[in-house]
Design a protein around this motif. Structure first.
Motif, mmCIF file in Angstrom:
data_model
loop_
_atom_site.group_PDB
_atom_site.id
_atom_site.type_symbol
_atom_site.label_atom_id
_atom_site.label_comp_id
_atom_site.label_asym_id
_atom_site.label_seq_id
_atom_site.Cartn_x
_atom_site.Cartn_y
_atom_site.Cartn_z
ATOM 1 N N ILE A 95 0.834 -1.204 0.000
ATOM 2 C CA ILE A 95 0.000 0.000 0.000
ATOM 3 C C ILE A 95 0.866 1.250 0.000
ATOM 4 N N GLU A 96 1.914 1.245 0.802
ATOM 5 C CA GLU A 96 2.816 2.400 0.862
ATOM 6 C C GLU A 96 3.483 2.659 -0.486
ATOM 7 N N SER A 97 3.925 1.610 -1.148
ATOM 8 C CA SER A 97 4.569 1.797 -2.450
ATOM 9 C C SER A 97 3.570 2.307 -3.490
ATOM 10 N N LEU A 98 2.321 1.865 -3.396
ATOM 11 C CA LEU A 98 1.300 2.366 -4.320
ATOM 12 C C LEU A 98 0.999 3.842 -4.055
ATOM 13 N N HIS A 99 0.966 4.245 -2.793
ATOM 14 C CA HIS A 99 0.764 5.660 -2.460
ATOM 15 C C HIS A 99 1.897 6.509 -3.025
ATOM 16 N N ARG A 100 3.114 6.017 -2.887
ATOM 17 C CA ARG A 100 4.276 6.730 -3.416
ATOM 18 C C ARG A 100 4.169 6.887 -4.932
ATOM 19 N N LYS A 101 3.754 5.836 -5.603
ATOM 20 C CA LYS A 101 3.612 5.865 -7.057
ATOM 21 C C LYS A 101 2.531 6.857 -7.484
ATOM 22 N N VAL A 102 1.431 6.904 -6.740
ATOM 23 C CA VAL A 102 0.345 7.848 -7.041
ATOM 24 C C VAL A 102 0.850 9.281 -6.905
ATOM 25 N N LYS A 103 1.602 9.568 -5.845
ATOM 26 C CA LYS A 103 2.127 10.923 -5.651
ATOM 27 C C LYS A 103 3.077 11.316 -6.774
ATOM 28 N N GLU A 104 3.914 10.382 -7.219
ATOM 29 C CA GLU A 104 4.816 10.667 -8.330
ATOM 30 C C GLU A 104 4.038 10.976 -9.604
ATOM 31 N N LEU A 105 3.003 10.207 -9.855
ATOM 32 C CA LEU A 105 2.194 10.427 -11.057
ATOM 33 C C LEU A 105 1.427 11.744 -10.985
ATOM 34 N N GLU A 106 0.951 12.117 -9.793
ATOM 35 C CA GLU A 106 0.266 13.401 -9.641
ATOM 36 C C GLU A 106 1.228 14.555 -9.881
ATOM 37 N N LYS A 107 2.454 14.426 -9.393
ATOM 38 C CA LYS A 107 3.462 15.466 -9.597
ATOM 39 C C LYS A 107 3.784 15.602 -11.088
ATOM 40 N N LEU A 112 3.147 18.516 -16.335
ATOM 41 C CA LEU A 112 2.693 18.513 -17.725
ATOM 42 C C LEU A 112 1.609 19.557 -17.969
ATOM 43 N N LYS A 113 0.744 19.758 -16.992
ATOM 44 C CA LYS A 113 -0.281 20.809 -17.110
ATOM 45 C C LYS A 113 0.370 22.180 -17.212
ATOM 46 N N GLU A 114 1.362 22.411 -16.358
ATOM 47 C CA GLU A 114 2.067 23.697 -16.353
ATOM 48 C C GLU A 114 2.792 23.923 -17.678
#
Length: 127
Positions: A95-107, A112-114
């Motif tokens: 779960i922790e590794s998935l949370h980390r991956k989600v944060k990286e993808l959000e960043k 990309l939006k910017e």
């Protein structure tokens, strides 16, 4: 006038051939499943051999063979059982590794939006 003694030898011969052919299909399917180390149960044998589960249950020899093979496989590990037996600690790590991956993808999405905003601004300046 009806025939008191109809000739049914051809019919009986065809029925016997069909029965033999069906038994062979089931036997081939079971042997292939053993070779591939697939789970053996009535449903999987029926699907693999193309016969009905009712046929498998009604034929005593096949029924006992499937039950014996199924019981032998009870102790073997199955990927579904392995997944169920994950410890709480390993689940927390996952779960922790998935949370980390989600944060990286959000960043990355925000970057990309910017970048898209800047590119659009430059495009409209040049028009």
């Amino acid at each position: 006038m009806t025939n008191k003694k109809p000739n049914t030898t051809g019919l009986l011969k065809t029925a016997a051939e069909k029965k033999e052919k069906t038994l062979k299909k089931v036997d081939v399917a079971i042997k292939a499943m053993i070779k591939n180390q697939s789970r053996i149960n009535f449903q999987s044998v029926a699907e693999r051999s193309g016969v009905s589960k009712t046929y498998l249950y009604k034929n005593k020899a096949i029924k006992s063979r499937i039950i014996n093979l199924r019981n032998q496989q009870e102790g073997l590990s199955n990927p579904k059982h392995i997944k169920r037996n994950m410890s709480g600690n390993s689940k927390d790590i996952l779960i922790e590794s998935l949370h980390r991956k989600v944060k990286e993808l959000e960043k990355e999405r925000d970057q990309l939006k910017e970048q898209l905003k800047h590119n659009l601004a430059n495009f409209y300046k040049n028009i």
